[in-house]
Design a protein around this motif. Sequence first.
Motif, PDB file in Angstrom:
ATOM      1  N   GLU A  29       0.881  -1.245   0.099  1.00 20.30           N
ATOM      2  CA  GLU A  29       0.017   0.129   0.167  1.00 20.30           C
ATOM      3  C   GLU A  29       0.881   1.289   0.283  1.00 20.30           C
ATOM      4  O   GLU A  29       0.487   2.292  -0.303  1.00 20.30           O
ATOM      5  CB  GLU A  29      -0.740  -0.049   1.006  1.00 20.30           C
ATOM      6  N   GLN A  84      -1.741   2.831  -4.009  1.00 22.59           N
ATOM      7  CA  GLN A  84      -2.839   3.083  -3.316  1.00 22.59           C
ATOM      8  C   GLN A  84      -4.111   2.328  -3.403  1.00 22.59           C
ATOM      9  O   GLN A  84      -4.987   2.302  -2.702  1.00 22.59           O
ATOM     10  CB  GLN A  84      -3.381   4.567  -3.712  1.00 22.59           C
ATOM     11  N   GLU A  85      -4.152   1.578  -4.594  1.00 21.25           N
ATOM     12  CA  GLU A  85      -5.277   0.602  -4.962  1.00 21.25           C
ATOM     13  C   GLU A  85      -4.937  -0.816  -4.539  1.00 21.25           C
ATOM     14  O   GLU A  85      -5.596  -1.854  -4.887  1.00 21.25           O
ATOM     15  CB  GLU A  85      -5.592   0.793  -6.455  1.00 21.25           C
ATOM     16  N   LYS A 123      -4.058  -3.669   1.680  1.00 24.17           N
ATOM     17  CA  LYS A 123      -3.840  -2.523   2.469  1.00 24.17           C
ATOM     18  C   LYS A 123      -3.882  -2.841   4.038  1.00 24.17           C
ATOM     19  O   LYS A 123      -4.565  -3.837   4.289  1.00 24.17           O
ATOM     20  CB  LYS A 123      -5.104  -1.518   2.405  1.00 24.17           C
TER      21      LYS A 123
END
Length: 451
Positions: free
Chosen positions: A382, A386-387, A391
């Motif tokens: 992450e 960002q995708e 995460k």
Amino acid sequence: MSNEIMGAEQSFLGCFFLDNDIAEEAFGWVDASDFSSEAHRQIYQVFKTLNEAGQPIDYITASRELQGKVAIDYIIQLADTVPSVANIKQYAQMIRKESQKRKIIALTTKAHRDLIEKDAEEVLPQLEKSLQELAVATETEKNYKSIAETLPNVWGNIQERKKIKGLPGHSTGYQHLDNMTDGLQKGELVILAARPSMGKTALALKIALNVAKKGVPTGVFSLEMTTEQLVQRLLACECLVDLKDLKHGKMTQQDEEAVKIGMGEIAKYPLYTDDDFGDLDKLIARAKKMKRDFNLGFLAVDYLQIVSTGSAKNDNRNLEITKISWAFKKIAKELNIPVLLLSQLSRTVEQQQNKRPNLSHLRDSGAIEQDADQVWFIYRDEYYNQESEKKGIAEIIVAKNRNGSIGTVELGFLKEYVLFATRDDDGMEKKHPLGTELIYTGQGKQQQIIS
């Protein structure tokens, strides 16, 4: 020089004339610098030269090599001072002990002179290092062992290991990581490396706390953060309080109560920190002092690249890093403790498409990989993507394990608490001091008060 020492030196040298066959063994007992007399140093050096050249050691060959530097009558007289070679080892021991006394006096005299212009904190580490080197240099007993001598010890250790339940090393507090590494082993150097902001300090600090919770005296050398900053991080991760809120004093009443309880708990553990920046010699001296003072069982150092060797700035940095990594490997063996040494990674990892680090990315020196028994990397997808579907997940990549397997272990990473937590298929669980349970699945978190 006393008559007794003069007589021991003369008798030792005289033994070579009586029996050349003792030369090979005797040369390992005494060095030329151990003699108090310059004439004896020259004679002894000539004996070694003759032996290396395969020539006999007698009055004629010795006199020829000395070229008049020592009178021939004195050389002949040496053989008359000793009736046999039976006590040669005792003569050697007397020479070595007296030599050691002189060298200690010289070192302490130098330290006394240095104290006129320098602080004791500067002089003591160098004095300790010099005395340690002297102790090693004056060791006359053999350090090597035959396989036959070692086998009984190996078998004994195997039998003892059968009686031990659990890990052979200290637990990191992360079961899957322990399963792969067998824990933190005594005498081993473990490198924990990552790019900035990946969580090196957070993971090292949590591991240190987990080790201390087991009653193992644990030291943390922080060259980048103060002790107060480290304790703030400990409280945030142990009490599940947002680090920013804790630092700025903006906690809820519940969080404040949790921190009070957490402080009481953490204070019980044998965890010691040292944030006084120092060069390599000072750090090694402090580690030894921790061992003497409270039997240090584990040491974490944050981090390698900001340790100084005290060399000039234009010295080769690779050579400096080599010296530092080897020093910590040596201290792990000498103190018989695991050492967790944090390290930066080269920027080249940022230039590749797959940003997971490997051994070639260790910064400044290949000696880091060579000296380490284990090398771990931290990778958080992450951070770069960002995708990312991962995460809140950190990969701990065990890239080198001298005595075990390699692979990747996934841990959860809760940034607000600077906390790495165990992750499995059912998520992660973390108990709050007030009875709050944090359940983390990687997609989010829930908190609830347990009644």
